[in-house]
Design a protein around this motif. Structure first.
Motif, PDB file in Angstrom:
ATOM      1  N   THR A  33     -34.217 -12.005  11.532  1.00  0.00           N
ATOM      2  CA  THR A  33     -34.121 -12.755  12.779  1.00  0.00           C
ATOM      3  C   THR A  33     -34.518 -14.216  12.572  1.00  0.00           C
ATOM      4  OG1 THR A  33     -34.522 -10.818  14.171  1.00  0.00           O
ATOM      5  CG2 THR A  33     -35.013 -12.963  15.121  1.00  0.00           C
ATOM      6  N   ARG A  34     -35.612 -14.439  11.860  1.00  0.00           N
ATOM      7  CA  ARG A  34     -36.050 -15.814  11.603  1.00  0.00           C
ATOM      8  C   ARG A  34     -35.027 -16.574  10.754  1.00  0.00           C
ATOM      9  NH1 ARG A  34     -41.215 -13.325  11.319  1.00  0.00           N
ATOM     10  NH2 ARG A  34     -40.956 -12.957   9.074  1.00  0.00           N
ATOM     11  N   ARG A  35     -34.482 -15.890   9.761  1.00  0.00           N
ATOM     12  CA  ARG A  35     -33.499 -16.553   8.891  1.00  0.00           C
ATOM     13  C   ARG A  35     -32.250 -16.943   9.676  1.00  0.00           C
ATOM     14  NH1 ARG A  35     -29.071 -15.115   5.951  1.00  0.00           N
ATOM     15  NH2 ARG A  35     -29.302 -12.910   6.468  1.00  0.00           N
ATOM     16  N   LEU A  36     -31.753 -16.017  10.503  1.00  0.00           N
ATOM     17  CA  LEU A  36     -30.548 -16.302  11.286  1.00  0.00           C
ATOM     18  C   LEU A  36     -30.801 -17.389  12.318  1.00  0.00           C
ATOM     19  CD1 LEU A  36     -29.126 -12.699  11.869  1.00  0.00           C
ATOM     20  CD2 LEU A  36     -28.334 -14.434  10.230  1.00  0.00           C
ATOM     21  N   ALA A  37     -32.003 -17.367  12.918  1.00  0.00           N
ATOM     22  CA  ALA A  37     -32.345 -18.405  13.894  1.00  0.00           C
ATOM     23  C   ALA A  37     -32.387 -19.770  13.209  1.00  0.00           C
ATOM     24  CB  ALA A  37     -33.679 -18.090  14.553  1.00  0.00           C
ATOM     25  N   GLY A  38     -32.920 -19.799  11.998  1.00  0.00           N
ATOM     26  CA  GLY A  38     -32.952 -21.049  11.246  1.00  0.00           C
ATOM     27  C   GLY A  38     -31.552 -21.559  10.946  1.00  0.00           C
ATOM     28  N   LEU A  39     -30.649 -20.638  10.592  1.00  0.00           N
ATOM     29  CA  LEU A  39     -29.255 -21.031  10.345  1.00  0.00           C
ATOM     30  C   LEU A  39     -28.617 -21.594  11.603  1.00  0.00           C
ATOM     31  CD1 LEU A  39     -28.013 -18.060   8.110  1.00  0.00           C
ATOM     32  CD2 LEU A  39     -28.438 -20.424   7.389  1.00  0.00           C
ATOM     33  N   LEU A  40     -28.914 -20.974  12.744  1.00  0.00           N
ATOM     34  CA  LEU A  40     -28.351 -21.462  14.001  1.00  0.00           C
ATOM     35  C   LEU A  40     -28.834 -22.875  14.316  1.00  0.00           C
ATOM     36  CD1 LEU A  40     -28.340 -18.396  16.446  1.00  0.00           C
ATOM     37  CD2 LEU A  40     -26.371 -19.715  15.646  1.00  0.00           C
ATOM     38  N   HIS A  41     -30.088 -23.145  14.055  1.00  0.00           N
ATOM     39  CA  HIS A  41     -30.606 -24.490  14.291  1.00  0.00           C
ATOM     40  C   HIS A  41     -29.899 -25.503  13.393  1.00  0.00           C
ATOM     41  CE1 HIS A  41     -33.578 -23.255  17.118  1.00  0.00           C
ATOM     42  NE2 HIS A  41     -34.305 -22.560  16.260  1.00  0.00           N
ATOM     43  N   ARG A  42     -29.595 -25.104  12.177  1.00  0.00           N
ATOM     44  CA  ARG A  42     -28.849 -25.988  11.284  1.00  0.00           C
ATOM     45  C   ARG A  42     -27.411 -26.152  11.743  1.00  0.00           C
ATOM     46  NH1 ARG A  42     -29.717 -23.295   5.595  1.00  0.00           N
ATOM     47  NH2 ARG A  42     -28.046 -24.795   5.086  1.00  0.00           N
ATOM     48  N   VAL A  43     -26.828 -25.068  12.241  1.00  0.00           N
ATOM     49  CA  VAL A  43     -25.468 -25.145  12.794  1.00  0.00           C
ATOM     50  C   VAL A  43     -25.424 -26.132  13.952  1.00  0.00           C
ATOM     51  CG1 VAL A  43     -23.655 -23.864  14.006  1.00  0.00           C
ATOM     52  CG2 VAL A  43     -24.820 -22.820  12.053  1.00  0.00           C
ATOM     53  N   ASP A  45     -26.957 -28.723  14.233  1.00  0.00           N
ATOM     54  CA  ASP A  45     -26.934 -30.075  13.673  1.00  0.00           C
ATOM     55  C   ASP A  45     -25.629 -30.376  12.936  1.00  0.00           C
ATOM     56  OD1 ASP A  45     -29.477 -30.642  14.623  1.00  0.00           O
ATOM     57  OD2 ASP A  45     -30.452 -29.854  12.818  1.00  0.00           O
ATOM     58  N   GLY A  46     -24.681 -29.424  13.001  1.00  0.00           N
ATOM     59  CA  GLY A  46     -23.389 -29.650  12.362  1.00  0.00           C
ATOM     60  C   GLY A  46     -23.316 -29.238  10.914  1.00  0.00           C
ATOM     61  N   ASP A  47     -24.233 -28.392  10.464  1.00  0.00           N
ATOM     62  CA  ASP A  47     -24.276 -27.944   9.063  1.00  0.00           C
ATOM     63  C   ASP A  47     -23.227 -26.849   8.855  1.00  0.00           C
ATOM     64  OD1 ASP A  47     -24.892 -26.747   6.589  1.00  0.00           O
ATOM     65  OD2 ASP A  47     -27.001 -27.289   6.777  1.00  0.00           O
ATOM     66  N   ARG A  48     -22.141 -27.197   8.176  1.00  0.00           N
ATOM     67  CA  ARG A  48     -21.047 -26.246   7.973  1.00  0.00           C
ATOM     68  C   ARG A  48     -21.430 -25.118   7.005  1.00  0.00           C
ATOM     69  NH1 ARG A  48     -16.141 -27.939   9.914  1.00  0.00           N
ATOM     70  NH2 ARG A  48     -16.111 -30.057  10.770  1.00  0.00           N
ATOM     71  N   GLU A  49     -22.220 -25.439   6.016  1.00  0.00           N
ATOM     72  CA  GLU A  49     -22.643 -24.412   5.069  1.00  0.00           C
ATOM     73  C   GLU A  49     -23.522 -23.374   5.773  1.00  0.00           C
ATOM     74  OE1 GLU A  49     -23.098 -22.002   1.956  1.00  0.00           O
ATOM     75  OE2 GLU A  49     -21.685 -23.670   2.120  1.00  0.00           O
ATOM     76  N   ALA A  50     -24.394 -23.830   6.673  1.00  0.00           N
ATOM     77  CA  ALA A  50     -25.228 -22.905   7.441  1.00  0.00           C
ATOM     78  C   ALA A  50     -24.353 -22.014   8.316  1.00  0.00           C
ATOM     79  CB  ALA A  50     -26.221 -23.677   8.309  1.00  0.00           C
ATOM     80  N   PHE A  51     -23.299 -22.603   8.881  1.00  0.00           N
ATOM     81  CA  PHE A  51     -22.401 -21.804   9.709  1.00  0.00           C
ATOM     82  C   PHE A  51     -21.719 -20.722   8.881  1.00  0.00           C
ATOM     83  CE2 PHE A  51     -18.159 -20.899  11.322  1.00  0.00           C
ATOM     84  CZ  PHE A  51     -18.452 -20.458  12.606  1.00  0.00           C
ATOM     85  N   THR A  52     -21.275 -21.094   7.675  1.00  0.00           N
ATOM     86  CA  THR A  52     -20.628 -20.113   6.799  1.00  0.00           C
ATOM     87  C   THR A  52     -21.586 -18.968   6.473  1.00  0.00           C
ATOM     88  OG1 THR A  52     -19.184 -21.795   5.818  1.00  0.00           O
ATOM     89  CG2 THR A  52     -19.523 -19.767   4.559  1.00  0.00           C
ATOM     90  N   GLN A  53     -22.844 -19.309   6.158  1.00  0.00           N
ATOM     91  CA  GLN A  53     -23.842 -18.275   5.854  1.00  0.00           C
ATOM     92  C   GLN A  53     -24.093 -17.391   7.075  1.00  0.00           C
ATOM     93  OE1 GLN A  53     -27.471 -19.785   4.041  1.00  0.00           O
ATOM     94  NE2 GLN A  53     -26.338 -21.435   3.019  1.00  0.00           N
TER      95      GLN A  53
END
Length: 216
Positions: A33-43, A45-53
């Motif tokens: 949950t924490r990892r996915l939430a962190g990815l969402l926060h990066r998404v 900000d427009g982070d395409r790699e985070a979105f892919t992950q």
């Protein structure tokens, strides 16, 4: 448009359709949950790699739930694309205090899948005569009456005399020619309930059409 093409290319990575989402899942792992939430926060900000992950970590769950509701892989794929396009565009709205990332995704997916069913059911009412051969003689009587008379306005008016549950069940039965069993499974009700709704709904529809044609 570029974002849509990116999401479409990601959905094509799947090599095998996942199982439909089961009714019960274990509680989410706090670390996940924490990892996915962190990815969402990066998404956000427009982070395409985070979105892919994020997509690769969660798309089986999204597609599985969509497939469970819709029962058609192609349509479930469309809903999956819609959900992730929404995630990309609105990730900044996600709040971990309100729902886990998976919980948020499941809510979005279920809402869109149900909306698609409702839309298709409404559309199928306009094409009520399709698929009647698979549904028995009672359906043939109504379909023949509608087909012979071509009174679309009368059909629409008479459909309004059905209850919401009757109209939904009849529409699902005709959309794509679903069988009684498939409708029962889709709605989560018994086969006897489906038969009763369709029988009573068609009887009411036939009576209304007969009266309408006689008065015309």
């Amino acid at each position: 448009m570029a974002d849509e093409r990116r999401i479409l290319s990601l959905t094509h990575e799947r090599t095998a359709a996942p199982e439909a989402c089961p009714a019960h899942r274990p509680a989410p792992d706090p670390e996940v949950t924490r990892r996915l939430a962190g990815l969402l926060h990066r998404v956000a900000d427009g982070d395409r790699e985070a979105f892919t992950q994020f997509y690769r970590s969660t798309h089986d769950r999204v597609f599985g739930l969509a497939l469970r509701v819709l029962r058609r892989p192609a349509t479930a794929e469309e809903i999956t694309q819609e959900v992730y396009l929404y995630v990309w565009n609105t990730a900044e709205q996600y709040d971990l205090r309100l729902a886990s990332p998976i919980g948020w995704l499941m809510m979005l997916t279920h809402r869109r899948a149900v909306d698609r069913v409702r839309t298709e059911s409404s559309a199928s009412i306009r094409d009520l005569t399709y698929g009647h051969r698979q549904l028995g003689r009672d359906h043939d009587i109504v379909a023949e009456t509608v087909g012979q008379r071509s009174e679309e306005r009368a059909v629409v008016a008479c459909l309004d005399t059905l209850t919401d549950t009757q109209r939904e069940t009849v529409a699902l039965a005709y959309y794509g020619g679903r069988t009684y069993s498939e409708v029962a499974q889709h709605l989560g009700i018994s086969l006897n309930t489906v038969k009763t709704r369709i029988r009573d709904g068609l009887k009411r529809l036939q009576n209304c059409l007969t009266e309408t044609m006689r008065d015309a």
